[in-house]
Motif scaffolding. Structure first.
Motif, PDB file in Angstrom:
ATOM      1  N   PRO A 113      80.509  43.493  22.701  1.00  0.00           N
ATOM      2  CA  PRO A 113      80.215  44.780  22.047  1.00  0.00           C
ATOM      3  C   PRO A 113      78.769  45.205  22.311  1.00  0.00           C
ATOM      4  CG  PRO A 113      80.325  43.010  20.421  1.00  0.00           C
ATOM      5  CD  PRO A 113      80.798  42.417  21.708  1.00  0.00           C
ATOM      6  N   ALA A 114      78.598  46.499  22.507  1.00  0.00           N
ATOM      7  CA  ALA A 114      77.274  47.040  22.825  1.00  0.00           C
ATOM      8  C   ALA A 114      76.552  47.468  21.555  1.00  0.00           C
ATOM      9  CB  ALA A 114      77.406  48.225  23.782  1.00  0.00           C
ATOM     10  N   ASP A 115      75.256  47.272  21.550  1.00  0.00           N
ATOM     11  CA  ASP A 115      74.401  47.706  20.445  1.00  0.00           C
ATOM     12  C   ASP A 115      73.979  49.149  20.713  1.00  0.00           C
ATOM     13  OD1 ASP A 115      72.743  47.994  18.311  1.00  0.00           O
ATOM     14  OD2 ASP A 115      71.374  46.357  18.840  1.00  0.00           O
ATOM     15  N   GLY A 116      74.478  50.078  19.903  1.00  0.00           N
ATOM     16  CA  GLY A 116      74.200  51.486  20.141  1.00  0.00           C
ATOM     17  C   GLY A 116      72.747  51.859  19.988  1.00  0.00           C
ATOM     18  N   SER A 117      72.013  51.173  19.094  1.00  0.00           N
ATOM     19  CA  SER A 117      70.602  51.502  18.892  1.00  0.00           C
ATOM     20  C   SER A 117      69.754  51.152  20.112  1.00  0.00           C
ATOM     21  CB  SER A 117      70.067  50.770  17.665  1.00  0.00           C
ATOM     22  OG  SER A 117      70.168  49.352  17.842  1.00  0.00           O
ATOM     23  N   ILE A 118      70.115  50.066  20.805  1.00  0.00           N
ATOM     24  CA  ILE A 118      69.367  49.670  22.005  1.00  0.00           C
ATOM     25  C   ILE A 118      69.811  50.488  23.210  1.00  0.00           C
ATOM     26  CG2 ILE A 118      68.906  47.753  23.590  1.00  0.00           C
ATOM     27  CD1 ILE A 118      69.116  45.869  21.260  1.00  0.00           C
ATOM     28  N   MET A 119      71.114  50.743  23.313  1.00  0.00           N
ATOM     29  CA  MET A 119      71.624  51.461  24.472  1.00  0.00           C
ATOM     30  C   MET A 119      71.270  52.937  24.455  1.00  0.00           C
ATOM     31  SD  MET A 119      72.895  49.214  26.300  1.00  0.00           S
ATOM     32  CE  MET A 119      73.343  47.487  26.148  1.00  0.00           C
ATOM     33  N   ASN A 120      70.835  53.463  23.317  1.00  0.00           N
ATOM     34  CA  ASN A 120      70.486  54.876  23.221  1.00  0.00           C
ATOM     35  C   ASN A 120      69.048  55.147  23.652  1.00  0.00           C
ATOM     36  OD1 ASN A 120      71.148  57.499  22.726  1.00  0.00           O
ATOM     37  ND2 ASN A 120      70.799  57.422  20.528  1.00  0.00           N
ATOM     38  N   GLU A 121      68.362  54.161  24.206  1.00  0.00           N
ATOM     39  CA  GLU A 121      66.984  54.326  24.656  1.00  0.00           C
ATOM     40  C   GLU A 121      66.953  54.852  26.088  1.00  0.00           C
ATOM     41  OE1 GLU A 121      65.145  50.571  24.272  1.00  0.00           O
ATOM     42  OE2 GLU A 121      65.139  50.574  22.069  1.00  0.00           O
ATOM     43  N   THR A 122      65.915  55.604  26.384  1.00  0.00           N
ATOM     44  CA  THR A 122      65.744  56.140  27.748  1.00  0.00           C
ATOM     45  C   THR A 122      64.886  55.175  28.559  1.00  0.00           C
ATOM     46  OG1 THR A 122      63.842  57.398  26.997  1.00  0.00           O
ATOM     47  CG2 THR A 122      65.979  58.511  26.946  1.00  0.00           C
ATOM     48  N   ASP A 123      65.424  54.020  28.829  1.00  0.00           N
ATOM     49  CA  ASP A 123      64.726  52.990  29.597  1.00  0.00           C
ATOM     50  C   ASP A 123      65.160  53.112  31.053  1.00  0.00           C
ATOM     51  OD1 ASP A 123      63.416  50.753  30.526  1.00  0.00           O
ATOM     52  OD2 ASP A 123      64.999  49.388  29.866  1.00  0.00           O
ATOM     53  N   LEU A 124      64.231  53.430  31.935  1.00  0.00           N
ATOM     54  CA  LEU A 124      64.541  53.610  33.354  1.00  0.00           C
ATOM     55  C   LEU A 124      63.982  52.487  34.225  1.00  0.00           C
ATOM     56  CD1 LEU A 124      63.901  57.451  33.729  1.00  0.00           C
ATOM     57  CD2 LEU A 124      66.068  56.277  33.340  1.00  0.00           C
ATOM     58  N   THR A 125      63.454  51.448  33.612  1.00  0.00           N
ATOM     59  CA  THR A 125      62.924  50.344  34.409  1.00  0.00           C
ATOM     60  C   THR A 125      64.039  49.589  35.130  1.00  0.00           C
ATOM     61  OG1 THR A 125      61.141  50.098  32.795  1.00  0.00           O
ATOM     62  CG2 THR A 125      61.484  48.290  34.337  1.00  0.00           C
ATOM     63  N   GLY A 126      65.075  49.220  34.386  1.00  0.00           N
ATOM     64  CA  GLY A 126      66.207  48.528  34.997  1.00  0.00           C
ATOM     65  C   GLY A 126      66.964  49.379  36.001  1.00  0.00           C
ATOM     66  N   PRO A 127      67.295  50.654  35.691  1.00  0.00           N
ATOM     67  CA  PRO A 127      68.007  51.483  36.676  1.00  0.00           C
ATOM     68  C   PRO A 127      67.262  51.654  37.989  1.00  0.00           C
ATOM     69  CG  PRO A 127      68.206  52.447  34.508  1.00  0.00           C
ATOM     70  CD  PRO A 127      67.275  51.291  34.365  1.00  0.00           C
ATOM     71  N   ILE A 128      65.954  51.885  37.922  1.00  0.00           N
ATOM     72  CA  ILE A 128      65.194  52.026  39.177  1.00  0.00           C
ATOM     73  C   ILE A 128      65.214  50.726  39.961  1.00  0.00           C
ATOM     74  CG2 ILE A 128      62.876  52.395  40.086  1.00  0.00           C
ATOM     75  CD1 ILE A 128      62.370  54.330  37.812  1.00  0.00           C
ATOM     76  N   LEU A 129      65.102  49.611  39.260  1.00  0.00           N
ATOM     77  CA  LEU A 129      65.138  48.311  39.937  1.00  0.00           C
ATOM     78  C   LEU A 129      66.489  48.069  40.598  1.00  0.00           C
ATOM     79  CD1 LEU A 129      63.730  45.604  40.502  1.00  0.00           C
ATOM     80  CD2 LEU A 129      64.606  44.787  38.309  1.00  0.00           C
ATOM     81  N   PHE A 130      67.582  48.426  39.913  1.00  0.00           N
ATOM     82  CA  PHE A 130      68.910  48.200  40.480  1.00  0.00           C
ATOM     83  C   PHE A 130      69.204  49.158  41.635  1.00  0.00           C
ATOM     84  CE2 PHE A 130      70.255  46.538  36.065  1.00  0.00           C
ATOM     85  CZ  PHE A 130      69.740  45.291  36.384  1.00  0.00           C
ATOM     86  N   CYS A 131      68.692  50.382  41.565  1.00  0.00           N
ATOM     87  CA  CYS A 131      68.868  51.306  42.688  1.00  0.00           C
ATOM     88  C   CYS A 131      68.125  50.810  43.931  1.00  0.00           C
ATOM     89  CB  CYS A 131      68.376  52.703  42.303  1.00  0.00           C
ATOM     90  SG  CYS A 131      69.455  53.613  41.186  1.00  0.00           S
ATOM     91  N   VAL A 132      66.915  50.323  43.733  1.00  0.00           N
ATOM     92  CA  VAL A 132      66.165  49.762  44.862  1.00  0.00           C
ATOM     93  C   VAL A 132      66.853  48.521  45.406  1.00  0.00           C
ATOM     94  CG1 VAL A 132      63.963  48.719  45.522  1.00  0.00           C
ATOM     95  CG2 VAL A 132      63.989  50.740  44.072  1.00  0.00           C
ATOM     96  N   ALA A 133      67.407  47.697  44.522  1.00  0.00           N
ATOM     97  CA  ALA A 133      68.120  46.489  44.961  1.00  0.00           C
ATOM     98  C   ALA A 133      69.378  46.857  45.749  1.00  0.00           C
ATOM     99  CB  ALA A 133      68.479  45.633  43.755  1.00  0.00           C
ATOM    100  N   LEU A 134      70.095  47.910  45.314  1.00  0.00           N
ATOM    101  CA  LEU A 134      71.294  48.326  46.045  1.00  0.00           C
ATOM    102  C   LEU A 134      70.935  48.845  47.427  1.00  0.00           C
ATOM    103  CD1 LEU A 134      74.337  48.886  46.123  1.00  0.00           C
ATOM    104  CD2 LEU A 134      73.875  51.106  45.040  1.00  0.00           C
ATOM    105  N   GLY A 135      69.893  49.666  47.510  1.00  0.00           N
ATOM    106  CA  GLY A 135      69.472  50.148  48.822  1.00  0.00           C
ATOM    107  C   GLY A 135      68.973  49.029  49.725  1.00  0.00           C
ATOM    108  N   SER A 136      68.302  48.029  49.135  1.00  0.00           N
ATOM    109  CA  SER A 136      67.783  46.914  49.942  1.00  0.00           C
ATOM    110  C   SER A 136      68.914  46.042  50.474  1.00  0.00           C
ATOM    111  CB  SER A 136      66.822  46.072  49.100  1.00  0.00           C
ATOM    112  OG  SER A 136      65.739  46.855  48.638  1.00  0.00           O
ATOM    113  N   THR A 137      69.911  45.763  49.647  1.00  0.00           N
ATOM    114  CA  THR A 137      71.033  44.954  50.116  1.00  0.00           C
ATOM    115  C   THR A 137      71.867  45.694  51.171  1.00  0.00           C
ATOM    116  OG1 THR A 137      72.256  45.740  48.179  1.00  0.00           O
ATOM    117  CG2 THR A 137      71.215  43.584  48.020  1.00  0.00           C
ATOM    118  N   LEU A 138      71.998  46.999  51.019  1.00  0.00           N
ATOM    119  CA  LEU A 138      72.684  47.776  52.064  1.00  0.00           C
ATOM    120  C   LEU A 138      71.881  47.770  53.361  1.00  0.00           C
ATOM    121  CD1 LEU A 138      73.976  50.870  50.039  1.00  0.00           C
ATOM    122  CD2 LEU A 138      75.327  48.955  50.924  1.00  0.00           C
TER     123      LEU A 138
END
Length: 254
Positions: A113-138
């Motif tokens: 189950p997801a915690d709505g209070s944490i998931m409702n944050e505008t945290d872009l550190t992880g998304p940018i890291l995962f996008c860079v990781a996806l482009g690097s692996t490709l």
């Protein structure tokens, strides 16, 4: 010679007497009493009102008072207290490693189950890291697709953001949508890492890609349902998310 003796006598003769010397000493004492009101009888200097009395110390009589450091005076300074109350630098930048780890575990375990209070944050550190990781692996797999990854991510976030604002009564910000979709891109990074060592253009690769797309879409829909209180609408949210992650799967497989 008598003339020389008279000249010497006239040269050393002066009208200054002992009485004049005593008078000058009395005048000096008088002026000293007028301007030396800050001095004590023992020769000590009285502290002025400009310096706090608790900051003045004297170990021996006759010494001039010198300002001494008072720890209580400086400990009550508002500037020092303001520095102690400031949050850490990472917290000011919006980087919380604990929340990043919790979001990552929520994505990796779709049944958690997801915690709505944490998931409702505008945290872009992880998304940018995962996008860079996806482009690097490709890139390691021989595919230069950084532009497609960033372009589809931006357009997909715009589409999901508009759709969620139409479906939910509370509404959602664009940063929250980008954060959730970016964190749910982690299984796709795992799929692209597998494409480095083996080809996914086959039945096994297609089934694996479908499994990863379902994994990403279910995780994203679960988080959106928990954060926006949209119970019973998870499948409706999972369908457009599956279309978005299907595009990333096509980049990875082909």
């Amino acid at each position: 010679m008598s003339n020389l003796g008279q000249i010497d006598t006239d040269f050393y003769q002066s009208n200054y007497t002992i009485d004049d010397q005593e008078q000058s000493c009395n005048d000096a004492n008088m002026y000293g009493n007028l301007y030396g009101s800050g001095e004590q009888a023992g020769g000590q200097f009285q502290p002025t009102s400009l310096v706090p009395p608790e900051m003045l110390t004297s170990s021996h009589p006759g010494q001039v008072f010198q300002p001494a450091a008072n720890s209580d005076y400086y400990s009550q300074s508002p500037y020092i207290d303001s520095f102690d109350e400031e949050p850490p630098l990472l917290e000011e930048l919006g980087i919380n490693f604990d929340h990043i780890w919790q979001k990552t575990l929520t994505v990796l375990n779709p049944m958690k189950p997801a915690d709505g209070s944490i998931m409702n944050e505008t945290d872009l550190t992880g998304p940018i890291l995962f996008c860079v990781a996806l482009g690097s692996t490709l890139l390691l797999a021989g595919k230069v697709q950084f532009g497609y990854v960033y372009g589809m991510s931006a357009l997909g976030c715009l589409g999901i953001h508009a759709l969620l604002n139409l479906m939910s009564s509370s509404g959602v910000s664009y940063g929250c949508v980008a954060s959730v979709l970016g964190y749910c891109l982690l299984p796709m990074v795992i799929l692209s890492s597998c494409a480095i060592f083996c080809s996914l253009q086959g039945i096994l690769g297609t089934l694996t890609a479908l499994l990863v797309v379902s994994w990403c879409s279910l995780s994203a829909s679960k988080i959106f349902t928990s954060a926006l209180d949209m119970e019973g609408q998870q499948l409706l949210i999972a369908y457009p998310c599956a279309l978005l992650y299907g595009l990333f799967a096509l980049l990875t497989v082909f």
